[in-house]
Scaffold this motif. Structure first.
Motif, mmCIF file in Angstrom:
data_model
loop_
_atom_site.group_PDB
_atom_site.id
_atom_site.type_symbol
_atom_site.label_atom_id
_atom_site.label_comp_id
_atom_site.label_asym_id
_atom_site.label_seq_id
_atom_site.Cartn_x
_atom_site.Cartn_y
_atom_site.Cartn_z
ATOM 1 N N GLY A 182 83.705 39.683 59.975
ATOM 2 C CA GLY A 182 82.326 40.120 60.088
ATOM 3 C C GLY A 182 81.551 39.316 61.114
ATOM 4 N N LYS A 183 81.788 38.009 61.131
ATOM 5 C CA LYS A 183 81.130 37.155 62.133
ATOM 6 C C LYS A 183 81.593 37.509 63.534
ATOM 7 N N ARG A 184 82.841 37.900 63.659
ATOM 8 C CA ARG A 184 83.367 38.300 64.960
ATOM 9 C C ARG A 184 82.661 39.570 65.450
ATOM 10 N N VAL A 185 82.462 40.546 64.566
ATOM 11 C CA VAL A 185 81.759 41.776 64.931
ATOM 12 C C VAL A 185 80.334 41.458 65.373
ATOM 13 N N LEU A 189 71.080 34.678 73.058
ATOM 14 C CA LEU A 189 71.540 33.311 72.932
ATOM 15 C C LEU A 189 73.048 33.289 73.112
ATOM 16 N N ALA A 190 73.521 32.432 73.999
ATOM 17 C CA ALA A 190 74.968 32.331 74.182
ATOM 18 C C ALA A 190 75.555 31.739 72.911
ATOM 19 N N PRO A 191 76.364 32.490 72.163
ATOM 20 C CA PRO A 191 76.822 32.035 70.854
ATOM 21 C C PRO A 191 77.999 31.081 70.941
ATOM 22 N N ASP A 192 78.089 30.235 69.940
ATOM 23 C CA ASP A 192 79.291 29.427 69.769
ATOM 24 C C ASP A 192 80.259 30.277 68.966
ATOM 25 N N GLY A 193 81.099 31.017 69.647
ATOM 26 C CA GLY A 193 81.916 32.028 68.985
ATOM 27 C C GLY A 193 82.986 31.438 68.093
ATOM 28 N N ILE A 194 83.314 32.225 67.063
ATOM 29 C CA ILE A 194 84.438 31.846 66.229
ATOM 30 C C ILE A 194 85.708 32.094 67.016
ATOM 31 N N MET A 195 86.722 31.337 66.750
ATOM 32 C CA MET A 195 87.946 31.424 67.530
ATOM 33 C C MET A 195 89.057 32.059 66.704
ATOM 34 N N VAL A 196 89.756 32.988 67.337
ATOM 35 C CA VAL A 196 90.912 33.630 66.721
ATOM 36 C C VAL A 196 92.056 33.529 67.703
ATOM 37 N N LEU A 214 79.293 38.626 66.554
ATOM 38 C CA LEU A 214 79.399 37.899 67.818
ATOM 39 C C LEU A 214 79.516 38.868 68.993
ATOM 40 N N HIS A 215 80.319 39.919 68.830
ATOM 41 C CA HIS A 215 80.452 40.907 69.898
ATOM 42 C C HIS A 215 79.105 41.525 70.248
ATOM 43 N N ASP A 216 78.299 41.853 69.225
ATOM 44 C CA ASP A 216 76.972 42.419 69.478
ATOM 45 C C ASP A 216 76.103 41.444 70.261
ATOM 46 N N THR A 217 76.147 40.172 69.868
ATOM 47 C CA THR A 217 75.320 39.166 70.531
ATOM 48 C C THR A 217 75.770 38.946 71.967
ATOM 49 N N LEU A 218 77.060 38.957 72.198
ATOM 50 C CA LEU A 218 77.579 38.789 73.551
ATOM 51 C C LEU A 218 77.141 39.947 74.454
ATOM 52 N N CYS A 219 77.151 41.174 73.919
ATOM 53 C CA CYS A 219 76.705 42.325 74.701
ATOM 54 C C CYS A 219 75.227 42.185 75.067
ATOM 55 N N SER A 220 74.443 41.658 74.157
ATOM 56 C CA SER A 220 73.038 41.413 74.466
ATOM 57 C C SER A 220 72.898 40.315 75.507
ATOM 58 N N TYR A 221 73.756 39.327 75.435
ATOM 59 C CA TYR A 221 73.744 38.247 76.420
ATOM 60 C C TYR A 221 74.063 38.786 77.810
ATOM 61 N N HIS A 222 74.932 39.784 77.897
ATOM 62 C CA HIS A 222 75.224 40.403 79.197
ATOM 63 C C HIS A 222 73.959 40.971 79.826
ATOM 64 N N ARG A 223 73.076 41.505 78.997
ATOM 65 C CA ARG A 223 71.836 42.093 79.511
ATOM 66 C C ARG A 223 70.824 41.034 79.937
ATOM 67 N N LYS A 229 68.582 35.638 64.675
ATOM 68 C CA LYS A 229 68.897 35.353 63.273
ATOM 69 C C LYS A 229 69.089 36.626 62.466
ATOM 70 N N GLU A 230 68.586 37.738 63.004
ATOM 71 C CA GLU A 230 68.710 39.008 62.306
ATOM 72 C C GLU A 230 69.954 39.787 62.727
ATOM 73 N N THR A 231 70.595 39.335 63.824
ATOM 74 C CA THR A 231 71.752 40.054 64.355
ATOM 75 C C THR A 231 72.809 40.341 63.296
ATOM 76 N N PRO A 232 73.187 39.357 62.467
ATOM 77 C CA PRO A 232 74.252 39.647 61.493
ATOM 78 C C PRO A 232 73.833 40.586 60.374
ATOM 79 N N TYR A 233 72.522 40.825 60.205
ATOM 80 C CA TYR A 233 72.092 41.588 59.026
ATOM 81 C C TYR A 233 72.651 42.999 59.006
ATOM 82 N N SER A 234 72.611 43.688 60.145
ATOM 83 C CA SER A 234 73.144 45.050 60.166
ATOM 84 C C SER A 234 74.635 45.051 59.833
ATOM 85 N N ILE A 235 75.337 43.989 60.240
ATOM 86 C CA ILE A 235 76.768 43.891 59.892
ATOM 87 C C ILE A 235 76.924 43.636 58.399
ATOM 88 N N GLU A 236 75.983 42.919 57.795
ATOM 89 C CA GLU A 236 76.017 42.720 56.341
ATOM 90 C C GLU A 236 75.826 44.044 55.610
#
Length: 639
Positions: A578-581, A10-17, A583-592, A546-553
């Motif tokens: 933590g949300k940024r980390v 899923l293309a995430p609505d990323g947090i902005m820094v 997000l990076h995982d989800t974006l890498c999956s989106y690349h695939r 929905k499970e993506t953030p769990y490993s980061i937790e």
């Protein structure tokens, strides 16, 4: 690790820094790789230093705390690094810790008066540090099943999830932004530079190379670990006692080769080369102009497949038994040169270069069953590479030191019910089986890597798809405990924490199918869950998102427990970092997940794209400096 914690597409609505100003784009390190002395003379010098430390402690009427570290891959290096930092602090203020010097641990051995009497010995059977990240060395003295990277390897996950809080990419690469995916040599240099920048003789101080740990046992009468080692250069055998044992042998410790399958190939008449993916140092010679078969659908199969295309392979066939293999998530293979064969396994070989397959199905809890009849056949296979993973290197440990991680019974609270999810409307409230189990790999006998019933034994674990960050958190945790800077909770509290984690995992469909046979048997009733169009279904992807953030937790939890110097939040709620980390995982999956078949149908190799040919580098940025990643300068295949 979770059985399959792959993030969804899923293309995430990323947090902005807010980013820092742009930097030059060349990747150059201000640190040269350290010179490693792995000679027999160096090892003898290290042993003498160990003996001198013991003698000095005796003269001061103090018993040194001795630590055996098995392996100098990332985990072993990071532990020695954090202990080195603590030892330096101890020399500066002659105290155990910062403001925590009055704390006492759960064991008498933690009541240290000064850090300078902590004696660390790290044993590494290879001739250089880095574990799987080191380059293959034909002169290596370690055994033939040692795991090494081929030189041209690139990472499959986000580079910014491999960055260290105390040594950022900005520092290492002199302000230059990095790519989302890094080359093996850059990752290794980054790790080595971190541990040696303030301690040039780091490996001389802590690591005995060319030394294999042959046996480790805990002697109750002495309350010590008895460790037997072999110098692979001189064949000298040494037996020493240690107060602590830190296992850092790595999840990728030894090649896992299915002997039965290889026998089926050979006995059927297949005569081509057969090797493990870790034996691909001469990959170009193996693949150029040839048709190869990759067995297994892991990240190594994904990477080797596109590496083979890059090196001029004629065609790559990938065979995988699993419906959830990593290669099934990829929708963008370059040049139509890669074919995935799902839900099958090798049945037998045929002369001279033929491979026959049988259909398989997965049988709970952890095995595949074949039909025994030929379902499909491939001809003219020039080489077979097994991408079948690795076994953890536990062979040196007394069985009493090992912990149970599979099929450990879990007691659910009375009246337990699963939280509502997207599958509930199809499945209803699924009653658990009479016996459910802790998730495989999440042993209830460990608390953040510490054996609950013998806290002097510690294990590194992989929690996320970014094990570098995982290992640094575990290393810091172990250093905190061994130095005495932090006490260990009571056994009751540690077990309660493990139960809390298991109950949370029972609410994730992708975890529960491996914990509860009833849920596994009914999950297939979800419409479209396993209807493939060349990849994993969108329904399964949506739930996994929905499970993506769990490993980061999980990672945030050990960081918090260890009082790690940087926070990703808590086990219950991630902070912005933590949300940024995640997000990076989800974006890498989106690349695939991106499909660009039109480009990959072109005859022009420069137009062929892989998951590494991203165009959203600006969405990846350091959680420490906010420096953003950059896109590749050209297509990955022609770099």
């Amino acid at each position: 690790m979770a059985p399959n914690s792959q993030a969804a597409f899923l293309a995430p609505d990323g947090i902005m820094v807010e980013p820092l100003p742009s930097s030059p784009s060349t990747l150059t390190s201000p640190f040269s790789s350290p010179k490693i002395d792995s000679s027999s003379t160096s090892q003898q010098r290290l042993r003498r230093r160990h003996q001198q430390a013991q003698q000095q402690a005796r003269e001061q009427d103090e018993e040194p705390v001795s630590v055996c570290v098995i392996g100098s891959g990332p985990g072993g290096m990071f532990f020695c690094y954090h202990m080195d930092q603590k030892l330096k602090e101890g020399r500066d203020d002659d105290a155990i810790g910062h403001s925590s010097s009055s704390r006492t641990g759960t064991m008498d051995m933690m009541n240290l008066r000064t850090r300078k009497n902590v004696n660390i010995q790290c044993f590494e059977r290879a001739s250089s540090p880095g574990g799987v990240w080191r380059k293959a060395d034909s002169n290596d003295t370690s055994s033939s099943d040692a795991v090494e990277m081929y030189d041209n390897l690139w990472t499959n996950g986000s580079s910014h999830n491999m960055e260290f809080f105390d040594y950022t990419f900005d520092e290492h690469f002199d302000g230059a932004p990095v790519h989302v995916y890094l080359q093996r040599k850059d990752v290794l240099d980054y790790m080595l530079s971190r541990v040696t920048r303030d301690c040039p003789d780091f490996f001389d101080k802590y690591v005995q190379f060319n030394t294999e740990v042959n046996h480790v046992t805990f002697v109750d009468a002495k309350q010590k670990f008895e460790v037997k080692t072999i110098d692979l250069l001189t064949k000298a055998v040494t037996v020493q006692d240690f107060d602590y044992c830190v296992w850092a042998g790595g999840a990728n410790g030894r090649q896992k080769l299915p002997k039965t399958t290889i026998h089926r190939l050979r006995s059927g008449g297949y005569s081509g080369p057969i090797m493990h993916s870790a034996d691909s140092a001469n990959l170009e010679e193996t693949v150029r102009g040839k048709r190869i078969l990759l067995v297994g659908g892991s990240y190594s199969a994904e990477d080797l497949a596109i590496q083979a295309v890059k090196l001029g392979v004629e065609h790559v066939d990938i065979v995988t038994r699993s419906e959830e293999a990593n290669v099934n998530w990829v929708r963008n293979w370059p040049g139509h040169k890669i074919t995935i064969h799902r839900n099958v396994q090798i049945l037998k070989g045929g002369a001279p270069n033929t491979v026959h397959f049988e259909d398989v199905w997965w049988e709970w809890p952890d095995r595949y069953v074949g039909t025994g009849t030929i379902a499909s056949t491939l001809h003219n296979i020039d080489a077979v590479l097994f991408c079948t993973g690795y076994d953890s290197a536990f062979q040196m440990l007394d069985p009493k030191l090992l912990v149970k991680s599979k099929q450990v019974p879990l007691q659910l609270p009375e009246g337990w019910e699963m939280s509502t999810n997207d599958f509930t409307k199809h499945l209803g409230d699924v009653k658990p089986a009479d016996q459910v189990y802790y998730c495989s790999g999440h042993s209830p006998e460990l608390y953040h890597g510490v054996v609950i019933d013998n806290p002097r034994m510690m294990y590194f674990q992989d929690l996320t798809s970014s094990p570098m960050m995982d290992h640094d958190a575990f290393a810091y945790m172990f250093a905190q405990l061994i130095s005495g800077d932090m006490p260990l909770p009571s056994k009751e509290i540690m077990r309660q924490q493990n139960l809390k984690r298991a109950l949370k995992e029972m609410n994730f469909p992708n975890y529960r199918i491996y914990m509860d046979e009833n849920y596994n048997n009914i999950i297939g009733n979800v419409p479209g869950l396993f209807n493939y169009d060349g990849a994993v279904s969108d329904a399964w992807s949506a739930e996994l998102s929905k499970e993506t953030p769990y490993s980061i937790e999980l990672l945030a939890d050990i960081m918090q427990a260890a009082e790690y110097p940087f926070s990703l939040g808590t086990y219950d709620e991630l902070n912005e970092a933590g949300k940024r980390v995640a997000l990076h995982d989800t974006l890498c999956s989106y690349h695939r997940s991106m499909k660009t078949d039109k480009e990959n149908a072109s005859d022009d190799r420069s137009q062929w794209t892989t998951f590494r040919d991203y165009d959203d580098g600006h969405k990846f940025q350091s959680i420490y400096t906010a420096t953003k990643a950059i896109n590749l300068e050209s297509n990955w295949l022609v770099m």
